[in-house]
Design a protein around this motif. Structure first.
Motif, PDB file in Angstrom:
ATOM      1  N   ILE A  43      56.377  -8.141  49.529  1.00  0.00           N
ATOM      2  CA  ILE A  43      56.753  -8.173  50.947  1.00  0.00           C
ATOM      3  C   ILE A  43      58.033  -8.989  51.116  1.00  0.00           C
ATOM      4  O   ILE A  43      58.932  -8.622  51.866  1.00  0.00           O
ATOM      5  CB  ILE A  43      55.595  -8.727  51.806  1.00  0.00           C
ATOM      6  CG1 ILE A  43      54.425  -7.728  51.766  1.00  0.00           C
ATOM      7  CG2 ILE A  43      56.033  -8.986  53.241  1.00  0.00           C
ATOM      8  CD1 ILE A  43      53.178  -8.166  52.475  1.00  0.00           C
ATOM      9  N   THR A  92      53.715 -12.289  59.720  1.00  0.00           N
ATOM     10  CA  THR A  92      52.371 -12.518  59.202  1.00  0.00           C
ATOM     11  C   THR A  92      51.451 -11.326  59.394  1.00  0.00           C
ATOM     12  O   THR A  92      51.667 -10.495  60.269  1.00  0.00           O
ATOM     13  CB  THR A  92      51.746 -13.757  59.878  1.00  0.00           C
ATOM     14  OG1 THR A  92      50.453 -13.971  59.335  1.00  0.00           O
ATOM     15  CG2 THR A  92      51.622 -13.568  61.371  1.00  0.00           C
ATOM     16  N   ALA A  93      50.420 -11.274  58.550  1.00  0.00           N
ATOM     17  CA  ALA A  93      49.404 -10.239  58.704  1.00  0.00           C
ATOM     18  C   ALA A  93      48.291 -10.746  59.610  1.00  0.00           C
ATOM     19  O   ALA A  93      47.398 -10.011  59.973  1.00  0.00           O
ATOM     20  CB  ALA A  93      48.834  -9.859  57.346  1.00  0.00           C
ATOM     21  N   TYR A  94      48.353 -12.043  59.978  1.00  0.00           N
ATOM     22  CA  TYR A  94      47.303 -12.630  60.813  1.00  0.00           C
ATOM     23  C   TYR A  94      47.582 -12.361  62.284  1.00  0.00           C
ATOM     24  O   TYR A  94      48.653 -12.667  62.776  1.00  0.00           O
ATOM     25  CB  TYR A  94      47.257 -14.142  60.619  1.00  0.00           C
ATOM     26  CG  TYR A  94      46.536 -14.545  59.380  1.00  0.00           C
ATOM     27  CD1 TYR A  94      45.173 -14.767  59.400  1.00  0.00           C
ATOM     28  CD2 TYR A  94      47.219 -14.693  58.191  1.00  0.00           C
ATOM     29  CE1 TYR A  94      44.503 -15.142  58.253  1.00  0.00           C
ATOM     30  CE2 TYR A  94      46.569 -15.060  57.041  1.00  0.00           C
ATOM     31  CZ  TYR A  94      45.206 -15.293  57.074  1.00  0.00           C
ATOM     32  OH  TYR A  94      44.553 -15.659  55.955  1.00  0.00           O
ATOM     33  N   ASP A 125      61.236  -3.619  64.495  1.00  0.00           N
ATOM     34  CA  ASP A 125      60.592  -4.881  64.879  1.00  0.00           C
ATOM     35  C   ASP A 125      61.443  -6.033  64.356  1.00  0.00           C
ATOM     36  O   ASP A 125      61.757  -6.977  65.057  1.00  0.00           O
ATOM     37  CB  ASP A 125      59.216  -5.062  64.212  1.00  0.00           C
ATOM     38  CG  ASP A 125      58.228  -3.994  64.607  1.00  0.00           C
ATOM     39  OD1 ASP A 125      58.489  -3.351  65.624  1.00  0.00           O
ATOM     40  OD2 ASP A 125      57.226  -3.829  63.896  1.00  0.00           O
ATOM     41  N   LEU A 131      54.249  -8.880  63.216  1.00  0.00           N
ATOM     42  CA  LEU A 131      53.018  -8.595  62.485  1.00  0.00           C
ATOM     43  C   LEU A 131      53.299  -7.649  61.328  1.00  0.00           C
ATOM     44  O   LEU A 131      54.003  -6.663  61.486  1.00  0.00           O
ATOM     45  CB  LEU A 131      52.004  -7.959  63.429  1.00  0.00           C
ATOM     46  CG  LEU A 131      51.095  -8.910  64.178  1.00  0.00           C
ATOM     47  CD1 LEU A 131      50.189  -8.129  65.095  1.00  0.00           C
ATOM     48  CD2 LEU A 131      50.258  -9.743  63.226  1.00  0.00           C
ATOM     49  N   LYS A 132      52.732  -7.959  60.172  1.00  0.00           N
ATOM     50  CA  LYS A 132      52.855  -7.088  59.002  1.00  0.00           C
ATOM     51  C   LYS A 132      51.743  -6.043  59.018  1.00  0.00           C
ATOM     52  O   LYS A 132      50.634  -6.384  59.419  1.00  0.00           O
ATOM     53  CB  LYS A 132      52.705  -7.917  57.727  1.00  0.00           C
ATOM     54  CG  LYS A 132      53.874  -8.785  57.404  1.00  0.00           C
ATOM     55  CD  LYS A 132      53.748  -9.382  56.024  1.00  0.00           C
ATOM     56  CE  LYS A 132      52.709 -10.479  55.943  1.00  0.00           C
ATOM     57  NZ  LYS A 132      52.826 -11.336  54.780  1.00  0.00           N
ATOM     58  N   PRO A 133      51.868  -4.849  58.570  1.00  0.00           N
ATOM     59  CA  PRO A 133      53.150  -4.278  58.146  1.00  0.00           C
ATOM     60  C   PRO A 133      54.022  -3.958  59.356  1.00  0.00           C
ATOM     61  O   PRO A 133      53.514  -3.549  60.380  1.00  0.00           O
ATOM     62  CB  PRO A 133      52.722  -3.001  57.426  1.00  0.00           C
ATOM     63  CG  PRO A 133      51.318  -2.732  57.816  1.00  0.00           C
ATOM     64  CD  PRO A 133      50.736  -3.953  58.385  1.00  0.00           C
ATOM     65  N   PHE A 134      55.313  -4.141  59.193  1.00  0.00           N
ATOM     66  CA  PHE A 134      56.222  -4.003  60.331  1.00  0.00           C
ATOM     67  C   PHE A 134      57.176  -2.838  60.127  1.00  0.00           C
ATOM     68  O   PHE A 134      57.260  -2.278  59.036  1.00  0.00           O
ATOM     69  CB  PHE A 134      57.017  -5.291  60.516  1.00  0.00           C
ATOM     70  CG  PHE A 134      57.654  -5.759  59.236  1.00  0.00           C
ATOM     71  CD1 PHE A 134      57.024  -6.719  58.467  1.00  0.00           C
ATOM     72  CD2 PHE A 134      58.847  -5.228  58.807  1.00  0.00           C
ATOM     73  CE1 PHE A 134      57.589  -7.146  57.277  1.00  0.00           C
ATOM     74  CE2 PHE A 134      59.417  -5.650  57.619  1.00  0.00           C
ATOM     75  CZ  PHE A 134      58.790  -6.602  56.844  1.00  0.00           C
ATOM     76  N   HIS A 135      57.879  -2.482  61.157  1.00  0.00           N
ATOM     77  CA  HIS A 135      58.909  -1.454  61.046  1.00  0.00           C
ATOM     78  C   HIS A 135      60.272  -2.102  61.196  1.00  0.00           C
ATOM     79  O   HIS A 135      60.389  -3.165  61.788  1.00  0.00           O
ATOM     80  CB  HIS A 135      58.693  -0.388  62.109  1.00  0.00           C
ATOM     81  CG  HIS A 135      57.578   0.539  61.744  1.00  0.00           C
ATOM     82  ND1 HIS A 135      57.673   1.400  60.689  1.00  0.00           N
ATOM     83  CD2 HIS A 135      56.348   0.694  62.266  1.00  0.00           C
ATOM     84  CE1 HIS A 135      56.539   2.078  60.588  1.00  0.00           C
ATOM     85  NE2 HIS A 135      55.712   1.663  61.524  1.00  0.00           N
TER      86      HIS A 135
END
Lengths: 383, 138
Positions: free
Chosen positions: B21, B89-91, B117, B110-114
């Protein structure tokens, strides 16, 4: 009875309140009677025949003190036994030793009776009746006194059991909390792993200049993203097992839109999404189907990257729901056979629709296309 | 693709414990016109490099290698220097969001992101920081 329920209180609370009111009113009236109206009280004491007055030294304040106190005790005992009786009636199946409470109640009623008799005999010499009540009280008291020791062991055990139950409940709650934290952690890890997979697709896509290859990687990334989003929705959800698919669909559609965004793109998204709660095993395939349908609308429906996509999620009869993706683009070719199409997107939709026992149709709607998915939610609806 | 601030080149630090990542972030940041001065996976390294190198923006994961997490690292960095910090973060659970709300930061992804974002959040973070600096000078 209607008065009792006036405040929508539980019956026993209403009854006790009423008894308390009665007793307080009675005592106020009595006190008022004695102290505010001495002539009347004197008259009551002097003009009547007072069989018991001798015992009270013919002293009016002393007599009244006895009368009022006895009356109050009598009514209070009556109120206590009514409450107790009601309690036993309501819990007769759940409470052990309810016969002991019954004996208590009887004992208290009897005690109340003796006090009431004390009041009556000040004016009326019904000493035989008074003696009968006393005998009855004696019997009730002796019986209660005799059976009480036998219940001590049981009561102690009951208290012990209550303590054990309380501790067990606390342990259960703690373990539930641990389970919840663990589940959240698992969903987070799954989501993080999926994010890593998305990264790999992205990194791989940077190694090619070929437009078709870049698109393939973007599609793969979006497919994995649609799964990751289910896990994200899950660990933010209350019960960690179901998600609100309407909310999910909104989120996913926006993300897909962002992934197709470019300076020249102008696709407008409108949504009409009802709250439909779905378990994870249904939400995952549904999410992937939705991802394909929206991506298809982008790629095939709106190839010149402008237009409108409308997303609808509605509850249907018999626990079913309908998911519709509409676009106002170029429409489907007349010779398209969705069951034999070579497009991977349609193939995935077909396979996943079969998995969720749903039905799927693609309708040309001049202009544009309507993709319609219907499936049962109830079967998987744990919420 | 537009860059948040094309000249001079903005310097970014990535604090992220998932190597892949981190690599994706590095790649995307480069494409957005940033020069990535480092990719570290622990809070302590992040704090050390941030305070020494003074990057223009920091991308901070929340879960990191070691006993300190990204929120603590961000707090310590901001106590020493004013650098825009964007959490990646993924949280997204309530507790994390609540903790993030109470720390000084300029963005949250927020992960996963584009890619969009990332771009818009970075633009906003850098802009907010610039406004803060201007106000301080006045």
């Amino acid at each position: 009875m209607s008065l009792l329920f006036r405040d929508r209180l539980p019956l026993h609370v209403a009854v006790s309140k009423r008894c308390l009111h009665l007793i307080l009113t009675a005592s106020l009236v009595a006190v008022g009677f004695v102290f505010l109206s001495p002539p009347l009280s004197r008259k009551l004491l002097t003009t009547s025949f007072l069989p018991h007055a001798f015992c009270y030294l013919r002293n009016p304040p002393l007599i009244w003190t006895h009368v009022i106190s006895d009356a109050l005790i009598g009514f209070a005992y009556l109120a206590i036994s009514i409450t107790l009786g009601y309690l036993i009636y309501r819990t007769r199946r759940d409470i052990p030793f309810h016969w002991m409470f019954l004996a208590f109640g009887l004992f208290i009623v009897a005690c109340g009776g003796t006090h009431i008799m004390e009041v009556i005999t000040v004016w009326i010499p019904v000493y035989v009746l008074s003696a009968t009540v006393k005998v009855f009280t004696a019997l009730a008291s002796v019986t209660t006194a005799a059976i009480l020791p036998f219940t001590v062991a049981g009561t102690l055990e009951l208290v012990q059991q209550a303590k054990i139950t309380h501790e067990a409940t606390a342990r259960l709650r703690a373990s539930e909390e641990r389970k919840g934290a663990l589940l959240r952690e698992v969903h987070h890890r799954v989501k993080n792993n999926l994010a890593v997979i998305c990264s790999i697709f992205y990194l791989q896509s940077t190694h090619t200049q070929e437009r078709q290859a870049i698109e393939i990687f973007r599609d793969m990334e979006n497919r994995v993203h649609s799964m990751a989003l289910v896990h994200e929705s899950l660990y933010s959800s209350e019960n960690l097992a179901c998600i609100d698919f309407g909310e999910y669909a909104q989120h996913l559609a926006k993300d897909i839109l962002a992934s197709h965004a470019s300076p020249e793109a102008s696709v407008r998204l409108t949504t009409e999404l009802e709250k439909v709660t779905m378990a994870v095993d249904l939400a995952l395939p549904c999410g992937m189907i939705l991802n394909e349908l929206i991506s298809n609308a982008f790629k095939h429906g709106l190839p010149n990257v402008s237009g409108e996509i409308k997303l609808t999620l509605r509850k249907a009869p018999e626990g079913k729901c309908t998911l519709t993706v509409e676009d106002n683009g170029v429409g489907i070719p007349s010779d398209l056979d969705i069951n034999n199409s070579r497009s991977l997107g349609l193939r995935l939709v077909r396979l996943l629709t079969r998995q969720i026992r749903g039905s799927f149709e693609l309708i040309g709607s001049n202009p544009g296309t309507i993709a319609n998915l219907q499936f049962a939610v109830e079967r998987n609806d744990y919420a | 693709m537009t860059t948040p601030n094309p000249s001079p080149e903005q310097r970014a630090l990535i604090v992220e414990d998932e190597a892949l990542i981190a690599e994706e972030l590095k790649e995307r940041l480069s494409r957005l016109g940033f020069s990535v001065i480092g990719t570290v996976d622990s809070a302590d390294e992040g704090i050390a490099i941030a305070t020494r190198e003074l990057p223009d923006v920091i991308l901070m994961d929340i879960r990191l290698r070691g006993h300190k997490d990204g929120i603590q690292a961000a707090h310590e960095i901001r106590q020493q220097v004013d650098i825009p910090i964007v959490y990646v973060t993924a949280y997204s659970d309530k507790l994390t969001i609540e903790r993030v709300k109470h720390t000084d930061h300029d963005g949250f992804i927020l992960k996963p992101f584009h890619r969009h974002d990332l771009q818009s959040t970075l633009e906003i973070a850098i802009e907010r920081h610039a406004i803060r600096q201007k106000r301080r000078l006045q």
